[in-house]
Design a protein around this motif. Structure first.
Motif, short mmCIF file in Angstrom:
data_model
loop_
_atom_site.label_atom_id
_atom_site.label_comp_id
_atom_site.label_asym_id
_atom_site.label_seq_id
_atom_site.Cartn_x
_atom_site.Cartn_y
_atom_site.Cartn_z
N GLY A 241 0.81 -1.21 0.00
CA GLY A 241 0.00 0.00 0.00
C GLY A 241 0.85 1.26 0.00
O GLY A 241 0.56 2.21 -0.73
N ARG A 242 1.89 1.25 0.81
CA ARG A 242 2.78 2.41 0.87
C ARG A 242 3.48 2.62 -0.48
O ARG A 242 3.56 3.74 -0.98
CB ARG A 242 3.81 2.19 1.98
CG ARG A 242 4.15 3.42 2.73
CD ARG A 242 5.01 3.24 3.96
NE ARG A 242 6.08 2.29 3.83
CZ ARG A 242 6.24 1.22 4.60
NH1 ARG A 242 5.37 0.95 5.55
NH2 ARG A 242 7.26 0.41 4.44
N LYS A 243 3.96 1.53 -1.07
CA LYS A 243 4.63 1.61 -2.37
C LYS A 243 3.64 2.08 -3.45
O LYS A 243 3.99 2.88 -4.31
CB LYS A 243 5.23 0.27 -2.77
CG LYS A 243 6.24 -0.30 -1.79
CD LYS A 243 7.59 0.31 -1.91
CE LYS A 243 8.57 -0.43 -1.01
NZ LYS A 243 9.91 0.07 -1.12
N ALA A 244 2.41 1.58 -3.40
CA ALA A 244 1.39 1.97 -4.38
C ALA A 244 1.14 3.47 -4.33
O ALA A 244 1.06 4.13 -5.37
CB ALA A 244 0.10 1.19 -4.15
N GLN A 245 0.99 4.00 -3.13
CA GLN A 245 0.73 5.44 -2.99
C GLN A 245 1.91 6.26 -3.51
O GLN A 245 1.71 7.26 -4.20
CB GLN A 245 0.43 5.79 -1.53
CG GLN A 245 -0.91 5.28 -1.04
CD GLN A 245 -2.05 5.77 -1.90
OE1 GLN A 245 -2.16 6.94 -2.22
NE2 GLN A 245 -2.93 4.85 -2.29
N THR A 246 3.12 5.85 -3.21
CA THR A 246 4.30 6.57 -3.68
C THR A 246 4.36 6.56 -5.19
O THR A 246 4.57 7.60 -5.84
CB THR A 246 5.58 5.94 -3.09
OG1 THR A 246 5.54 6.05 -1.67
CG2 THR A 246 6.83 6.63 -3.62
N LEU A 247 4.18 5.40 -5.79
CA LEU A 247 4.26 5.28 -7.25
C LEU A 247 3.13 6.02 -7.93
O LEU A 247 3.30 6.60 -9.01
CB LEU A 247 4.30 3.81 -7.65
CG LEU A 247 5.58 3.09 -7.19
CD1 LEU A 247 5.40 1.58 -7.24
CD2 LEU A 247 6.78 3.54 -8.00
N ILE B 200 13.53 -6.17 -16.36
CA ILE B 200 12.44 -5.37 -15.81
C ILE B 200 12.92 -4.84 -14.46
O ILE B 200 13.50 -5.60 -13.66
CB ILE B 200 11.17 -6.23 -15.60
CG1 ILE B 200 10.67 -6.75 -16.94
CG2 ILE B 200 10.09 -5.43 -14.88
CD1 ILE B 200 9.59 -7.82 -16.83
N LEU B 201 12.71 -3.57 -14.20
CA LEU B 201 13.07 -3.01 -12.90
C LEU B 201 12.23 -3.71 -11.83
O LEU B 201 11.01 -3.85 -11.99
CB LEU B 201 12.81 -1.51 -12.86
CG LEU B 201 13.71 -0.65 -13.73
CD1 LEU B 201 13.24 0.80 -13.70
CD2 LEU B 201 15.16 -0.77 -13.31
N VAL B 202 12.88 -4.13 -10.75
CA VAL B 202 12.17 -4.81 -9.68
C VAL B 202 12.72 -4.39 -8.32
O VAL B 202 13.92 -4.25 -8.13
CB VAL B 202 12.22 -6.36 -9.83
CG1 VAL B 202 13.63 -6.88 -9.75
CG2 VAL B 202 11.31 -7.04 -8.82
N ASN B 203 11.78 -4.17 -7.40
CA ASN B 203 12.11 -3.87 -6.01
C ASN B 203 11.54 -5.01 -5.17
O ASN B 203 10.37 -5.35 -5.29
CB ASN B 203 11.48 -2.53 -5.60
CG ASN B 203 11.66 -2.24 -4.13
OD1 ASN B 203 10.72 -2.32 -3.36
ND2 ASN B 203 12.86 -1.90 -3.74
N ASN B 204 12.40 -5.61 -4.37
CA ASN B 204 12.01 -6.75 -3.52
C ASN B 204 12.01 -6.26 -2.08
O ASN B 204 13.07 -5.99 -1.51
CB ASN B 204 13.02 -7.88 -3.72
CG ASN B 204 12.72 -9.11 -2.90
OD1 ASN B 204 11.92 -9.09 -1.98
ND2 ASN B 204 13.40 -10.19 -3.22
N VAL B 205 10.83 -6.16 -1.47
CA VAL B 205 10.73 -5.58 -0.13
C VAL B 205 11.31 -6.46 0.96
O VAL B 205 11.56 -5.98 2.05
CB VAL B 205 9.27 -5.20 0.22
CG1 VAL B 205 8.70 -4.24 -0.81
CG2 VAL B 205 8.39 -6.42 0.40
N SER B 206 11.55 -7.73 0.66
CA SER B 206 12.05 -8.63 1.70
C SER B 206 13.54 -8.94 1.56
O SER B 206 14.05 -9.83 2.22
CB SER B 206 11.24 -9.93 1.73
OG SER B 206 11.27 -10.57 0.47
N SER B 207 14.24 -8.21 0.72
CA SER B 207 15.67 -8.46 0.52
C SER B 207 16.41 -7.14 0.34
O SER B 207 15.85 -6.15 -0.14
CB SER B 207 15.88 -9.33 -0.72
OG SER B 207 17.26 -9.50 -0.97
N LYS B 208 17.67 -7.15 0.72
CA LYS B 208 18.52 -5.99 0.50
C LYS B 208 19.37 -6.15 -0.75
O LYS B 208 20.02 -5.21 -1.19
CB LYS B 208 19.42 -5.77 1.71
CG LYS B 208 18.66 -5.40 2.97
CD LYS B 208 19.62 -5.27 4.13
CE LYS B 208 19.10 -4.95 5.44
NZ LYS B 208 18.00 -4.69 6.01
#
Length: 163
Positions: A24-30, A101-109
């Motif tokens: 939800g936080r990522k959705a609002q930012t994007l 494809i650009l990807v952000n993984n919230v559970s990994s650094k």
């Protein structure tokens, strides 16, 4: 090591896989930056997603099959893997990276090719702060200090203009 870069996502297709608090936080930012956001999740629990008519929601479970993931993500510019399943997030990331494809993984650094930084902005500046994924708490503290500085600069410039 991540290279700091600002990317225009206006009218770009963005997929968030996971409908919880982080998704939800990522959705609002994007959405704020003009992305065409789709949230793909069997169950969306975050009200900010459900209440925003500009965010498309697909209530469907995400398969852990790489072929199905590849088919799902292929039309997106950016994907955020935000499920509560670390292995699934990693699998999504690996598929996206193999397809450029650009990807952000919230559970990994490390298992991703793009990161969200802390952002400080006003009418004149936009500053991104990153800690290589090592210290979100310290990035937030720095964000507060930088915000104070740019607010002071803006205030001083307005005072000078009014003299």
């Amino acid at each position: 090591m991540f290279f700091p870069l600002f990317v225009n996502i206006e009218n770009k297709e963005v997929l968030i896989i996971g409908g919880g608090k982080i998704g939800g936080r990522k959705a609002q930012t994007l959405k704020e930056y003009g992305g065409n956001v789709t949230v793909y999740s069997e169950k969306v629990t975050e009200d900010t997603i459900l209440e925003d008519e500009n965010i498309k929601v697909v209530n469907k479970n995400v398969s852990d099959d790489e072929t199905e993931i590849r088919e799902l993500v292929k039309k997106y510019f950016l994907v955020v893997a935000a499920t509560d399943d670390t292995e699934l997030n990693d699998r999504i990331s690996h598929v996206c990276m193999s397809e450029n494809i650009l990807v952000n993984n919230v559970s990994s650094k490390t298992e991703m090719n793009s990161m969200f930084g802390a952002v400080v902005k006003n009418d004149e500046f936009q500053i991104g702060i990153g800690s290589y994924g090592k210290s979100c708490r310290r990035s937030k503290a720095l964000k507060g200090k930088v915000q104070q500085i740019i607010d002071e600069i803006s205030k001083t410039e307005k005072e000078v203009e009014n003299v």
